[in-house]
Motif scaffolding. Structure first.
Motif, PDB file in Angstrom:
ATOM      1  N   ASN A   1      38.371 -27.699  -5.183  1.00  0.00           N
ATOM      2  CA  ASN A   1      37.872 -28.667  -6.167  1.00  0.00           C
ATOM      3  C   ASN A   1      37.947 -30.116  -5.677  1.00  0.00           C
ATOM      4  O   ASN A   1      37.407 -31.015  -6.319  1.00  0.00           O
ATOM      5  CB  ASN A   1      38.611 -28.508  -7.487  1.00  0.00           C
ATOM      6  N   GLN A   2      38.605 -30.334  -4.544  1.00  0.00           N
ATOM      7  CA  GLN A   2      38.585 -31.685  -3.969  1.00  0.00           C
ATOM      8  C   GLN A   2      37.186 -32.071  -3.493  1.00  0.00           C
ATOM      9  O   GLN A   2      36.889 -33.247  -3.296  1.00  0.00           O
ATOM     10  CB  GLN A   2      39.567 -31.772  -2.803  1.00  0.00           C
ATOM     11  N   LEU A   3      36.328 -31.068  -3.316  1.00  0.00           N
ATOM     12  CA  LEU A   3      34.951 -31.331  -2.895  1.00  0.00           C
ATOM     13  C   LEU A   3      34.032 -31.618  -4.075  1.00  0.00           C
ATOM     14  O   LEU A   3      32.864 -31.953  -3.886  1.00  0.00           O
ATOM     15  CB  LEU A   3      34.411 -30.120  -2.121  1.00  0.00           C
ATOM     16  N   ALA A   4      34.542 -31.484  -5.288  1.00  0.00           N
ATOM     17  CA  ALA A   4      33.709 -31.638  -6.484  1.00  0.00           C
ATOM     18  C   ALA A   4      33.068 -33.022  -6.545  1.00  0.00           C
ATOM     19  O   ALA A   4      33.735 -34.046  -6.407  1.00  0.00           O
ATOM     20  CB  ALA A   4      34.554 -31.406  -7.739  1.00  0.00           C
ATOM     21  N   GLY A   5      31.743 -33.036  -6.734  1.00  0.00           N
ATOM     22  CA  GLY A   5      31.009 -34.286  -6.892  1.00  0.00           C
ATOM     23  C   GLY A   5      30.973 -35.175  -5.669  1.00  0.00           C
ATOM     24  O   GLY A   5      30.583 -36.343  -5.746  1.00  0.00           O
TER      25      GLY A   5
END
Length: 298
Positions: A258-262
């Motif tokens: 989720n660190q890659l989210a957006g």
């Protein structure tokens, strides 16, 4: 030593070797990818992030093939995750035939059904929408005042259309349904490998092709992306798709992914694809440079 003792020793050693083989796969995540640049880059990005931020090992299985192959691989457990698109889950995984009426709601809807029906989960989307589209050389589009798919439909009998086999055969978001929606009537239709599409455009063997909105080659070959003015295509928001069994076994994974989210815009992804396809940088380098620029590699 007695014969029975030797047999027991041999059995013990064999058992130890088997157990050692099993344990070598412990704490290992298998990351796959489809057979095109973007998916390979994103798979490498995920693999490097996991290796860097956890104690888990990563086994890479890039370039597996089209959607039907990666779907079989993840549902069978051959891989733990890869990068998928919510519109593809909508049509190819869940086989939903209804047209999309509320694009922003697609991601949450398909993710809920995916978890209940297939024990797979999409983690948070990466930020870009790699929608299918139709593209043609900018000089031809400009000369004919073509901006939308509807514009193209009016003069489609002047051009040759070519697309890869997956797009030609997929439903409900593939060529046959698109042709019916807009009334395309091309001079000729060609099916060819995705890697040959832009070469055929350059050779003027065809003038119109399917594309992904983030294709780096759109920039390389100065292509114009026409507007889907009747909103035929659903959104294709990219996100890691992961076996829920894997997330339960390694709960730290979801937070890492989720660190890659957006984090990626359409322009970002097109540039990364361009660096591989045109500038011939490796997927590994492109992924590492991007993660480093975002401060995600420790």
């Amino acid at each position: 030593m007695k014969k029975t003792s030797l047999s027991a020793l041999a059995f013990t050693l064999a058992l130890v070797m088997v157990l050692a083989g099993c344990s070598s796969k412990q704490n290992t995540i298998v990351v796959g990818s489809k057979n095109f640049t973007e998916n390979i880059v994103l798979g490498e990005m995920v693999a490097q992030l996991i290796e860097n931020q956890t104690d888990l090992k990563v086994e890479r299985k890039p370039n597996l093939g089209a959607t039907d192959i990666t779907l079989k691989a993840i549902t069978s457990g051959d891989i733990d995750m890869y990068l998928e698109y919510d519109g593809t889950v909508y049509s190819s995984y869940l086989k939903i035939q209804d047209p999309v009426t509320d694009p922003p709601a697609v991601f949450d809807m398909v993710n809920e059904k995916l978890q209940k029906e297939m024990k797979l989960k999409l983690t948070k989307p990466l930020g870009f929408n790699n929608t299918f589209t139709i593209a043609m050389p900018s000089e031809i589009a400009k000369a004919n005042n073509l901006v939308t798919y509807s514009d193209l439909a009016k003069v489609s009998d002047q051009f040759v259309f070519g697309a890869d086999p997956e797009f030609m055969n997929r439903e409900p978001d593939g060529w046959n349904s698109l042709k019916e929606k807009y009334g395309f009537n091309f001079k000729k239709e060609i099916t060819l490998d995705s890697g040959l599409r832009y070469k055929s455009i350059q050779a003027n063997e065809m003038q119109v092709t399917n594309a992904f909105a983030t294709d780096g080659q759109l920039k390389t070959f100065n292509m114009t992306v026409l507007k889907d003015d009747l909103n035929f295509f659903p959104p294709y928001n990219a996100a890691p798709i992961v076996r829920m069994e894997t997330l339960e076994k390694y709960p730290e994974l979801e937070g890492v992914l989720n660190q890659l989210a957006g984090l990626l815009t359409d322009a970002d992804m097109q540039e990364l694809n361009y660096l591989v396809d045109d500038k011939k940088e490796t997927e590994e380098k492109v992924a590492k440079d991007f993660l480093t620029s975002k401060g995600l590699l420790k």
